[in-house]
Design a protein around this motif. Structure first.
Motif: not given
Ligand code: PBG
Ligand code: ZN
Length: 327
Positions: A207-209, A35-39, A45-47, A51-55
């Protein structure tokens, strides 16, 4: 006896027979989902490259982990994108940092889900390297160890069940193990990224992180792809230092390494099907070039067949659904 007495096709005649003689099974119990956790608040928000992975923001985690539990997925591994980056990656070991808040939010909702935290500095440092960078631009191994130990401790205090160091500094497993034991976290396990190669397949993740190095590359700390014996030395060192589970990463281009580690050590072996492996299959499937679900299941069963006990995969929810349908 050769043909015509021997006919291997007899055991492939129908699905009942094939199931009886099937040697390897993918199980949802073996899957770990990243899981990618964002502030922020309410972020889902899809990365683009995955595809299919989210912030996800912290407030979105309770619903997400409830869904994962309903699918039978036992564990998540957390990656954080901090609100500020600095040379020493200080949000990594801030008790109020993004991961620390994420762990608490998950544990408050789903006590049983296993929370694994990735321990590294690259998402938190402004230069994007996995450790402390000296004025002449080198990553200083020994200065980094202390920061990694602080990070692991802070994750343990937040409630993490397992610590997964991914930085590839020498001696980090032992340093983290001692720090955890001294502070009363003897039960917190270490899943070490033991044989982590310097790979092009991490592209979508970086890119995602937002964790790509701003200068240079990671070749001075991550492993050189052509090396196999060195992987066995890395794993041996991590086990001596107290790793509970050892990992090979990436997975598909390194199936021989997974097999060699399985053979040489009597410890659980994890494999990370990384972002690039996931993205390649998704991209080809989107173009209609292959059947994405079948390609994914085949890739994952290959990783198991090679010897992995556990698999970290972005496809865990999809696999859980497919396994259910196949029952
Ligand atoms: C951080 C880290 C990386 C990945 C996991 N932890 C990236 C890197 O080393 O640059 C890659 C995971 C993936 O590609 O899915 N050190
Ligand atoms: Zn890193």
């Amino acid at each position: 006896m050769p043909y015509p007495e021997s006919r291997p096709r007899r055991l492939r005649r129908n699905e009942n027979i094939r199931r009886m003689v099937r040697e390897t099974a993918l199980r949802v119990e073996d899957m770990i989902y990243p899981l990618f956790v964002v502030p922020g608040q309410g972020v889902l928000q899809e990365i683009p490259s995955m595809p299919g992975q989210y912030h996800l923001s912290v407030d979105r985690l309770p619903d997400t982990v409830k869904d994962l539990r309903a699918l039978g997925i036992p564990a998540v591994i957390l990656f954080g994108i901090p609100s500020r980056k600095d040379p020493q990656g200080s949000e990594a070991y801030d008790d109020d940092g993004i991961i620390q808040r994420a762990v608490r939010a998950i544990k408050e909702t789903e006590e049983e889900i296993l929370v694994i935290t990735d321990v590294c500095l690259c998402e938190y440092t402004d230069h994007g390297h996995c450790g402390w960078v000296t004025p002449d631009g080198r990553v200083d191994n020994d200065a980094t160890l202390e920061l990694l130990a602080l990070t692991a401790l802070s994750h343990a205090r937040a409630g993490a069940d397992m610590i997964a160091p991914s930085d590839m500094m020498d001696g980090r497993v032992g340093t983290i193990r001692r720090a955890l034991d001294q502070e009363g976290f003897a039960d917190v396990a270490i899943l070490s990224y033991s044989a982590k190669y310097c790979s092009a397949y991490y592209g979508p993740f970086r890119e995602a992180a937002d964790s790509a190095p701003r200068f240079g590359d990671r070749r001075a700390y991550q492993m050189d792809p052509p090396n196999r014996r060195e992987a066995l030395r890395e794993v041996a060192l991590d086990i001596e230092e107290g790793a509970d589970i050892v990992m090979v990463k990436p997975a598909m281009p390194y199936l021989d390494i997974i097999a060699a580690v399985r053979e040489a050590f009597h410890y659980p072996v994890a494999a990370y099907q990384v972002s690039g492996e996931f993205a390649m299959i998704q991209a080809a499937a989107q173009r209609g070039w292959l059947d994405g679900r079948r390609a994914m299941m085949e890739a994952l069963v290959g990783i198991k067949r090679a010897g992995a006990d556990l698999i970290i995969t972005y496809a865990a929810p999809e696999v859980a659904r497919l396994l259910r349908e196949m029952e």
